[in-house]
Scaffold this active site. Structure first.
Site, PDB file in Angstrom:
ATOM      1  N   GLU A   1      -3.230   0.984  -6.773  1.00  0.00           N
ATOM      2  CA  GLU A   1      -2.296  -0.113  -7.062  1.00  0.00           C
ATOM      3  C   GLU A   1      -1.943   0.155  -8.446  1.00  0.00           C
ATOM      4  O   GLU A   1      -2.943   0.349  -9.382  1.00  0.00           O
ATOM      5  CB  GLU A   1      -2.694  -1.405  -6.598  1.00  0.00           C
ATOM      6  CG  GLU A   1      -1.574  -2.406  -6.429  1.00  0.00           C
ATOM      7  CD  GLU A   1      -0.463  -1.990  -5.553  1.00  0.00           C
ATOM      8  OE1 GLU A   1       0.617  -1.385  -5.981  1.00  0.00           O
ATOM      9  OE2 GLU A   1      -0.616  -2.289  -4.308  1.00  0.00           O
TER      10      GLU A   1
ATOM     11  N   CYS B   1       1.030  -1.110  -0.097  1.00  0.00           N
ATOM     12  CA  CYS B   1       0.035   0.117  -0.043  1.00  0.00           C
ATOM     13  C   CYS B   1       0.804   1.158  -0.055  1.00  0.00           C
ATOM     14  O   CYS B   1       1.610   1.645   1.002  1.00  0.00           O
ATOM     15  CB  CYS B   1      -0.858   0.049   1.078  1.00  0.00           C
ATOM     16  SG  CYS B   1      -2.137   1.532   1.141  1.00  0.00           S
TER      17      CYS B   1
END
Length: 241
Positions: free
Chosen positions: A109, A2
């Site tokens: 992402e 993350c």
């Protein structure tokens, strides 16, 4: 992993949704492009006068352990790998007694495209925009260069726990790492300040993570999110992949 996420909710909304307390002066800056080393809201629990209090604080994203000589250590510790978190010197003290959760509205992402050179960013979020809480750790670091009692003498920092992505499905094709989400019940267990045996807590969080993440939606978004200077709700708008 993350490395960027969205948190645009106001402090009052977080207090209500997380059933927590917050200082009346707490202000949160809405951000659609939260990056490591910036200030982020976290939720933790503390025992005060014999009672457990769930609180919202602001921490720097990138954990700085108490023994660090320089806060720059945090630049390399914005994520903590679940496989090594119990043994790594940077995290092993925090996971025993300083566990927190990092609330997000979704995260970004980047997926490698077939050409092997370019990447497509995706915004990963819940179907209805519900809040996600990632398992995290926090630490207090005392700045030796500050006078005792100075407002900025103590630095609060945090890290987000990650694990291997599911073996198949959309998330597996997106990235090989996944930030660890917590269920409502799991949040209470993870934050419990009286529980000093992190191994079973970690196992319980990991056991639920893939099932929770299976409900997430993956929307392709514009490449503008790759620049931290860009920050607005247009970043999470879905585009043609």
């Amino acid at each position: 992993m993350c490395g960027r996420y969205v948190m645009a909710r106001a402090a009052g909304d977080l207090v209500a949704e997380l059933e927590a307390e917050a200082d009346a002066s707490l202000e949160l800056r809405a951000s659609w492009n939260v990056a490591p080393t910036t200030d982020v809201p976290i939720v933790l629990e503390r025992i005060i006068d014999g009672a457990v209090h769930r609180q919202i604080h602001v921490a720097k994203w990138g954990l700085v352990p108490g023994w660090a000589k320089d806060p720059a250590v945090g630049v390399r510790a914005f994520n903590a790998r679940s496989e090594t978190v119990l043994e790594k010197p940077t995290f092993r003290a925090a996971i025993k007694s300083r566990r927190c959760a990092v609330p997000v509205e979704g995260y970004y992402e980047w997926k490698k495209l077939p050409d092997g050179k370019s990447k497509q960013p995706y915004f990963v979020h819940t179907p209805g925009g519900e809040l996600i809480t990632f398992a995290g750790l926090y630490e207090w670091w005392k700045d030796p260069g500050k006078d005792d009692g100075a407002d900025d003498q103590w630095l609060l920092s945090c890290s987000i726990l990650t694990m291997a992505s599911p073996p198949s499905g959309e998330l597996a094709s997106l990235h090989d790492r996944l930030p660890v989400p917590l269920s409502g019940e799991g949040l209470g267990q993870w934050l419990d300040p009286e529980n000093k045996t992190p191994g079973p807590l970690l196992d319980a969080a990991l056991d639920q993570a893939w099932e929770l993440a299976a409900a997430w939606v993956l929307d392709p978004v514009a490449a503008a999110v790759g620049n931290v200077r860009n920050n607005g709700p247009e970043l999470i708008a879905a585009v043609a992949p």
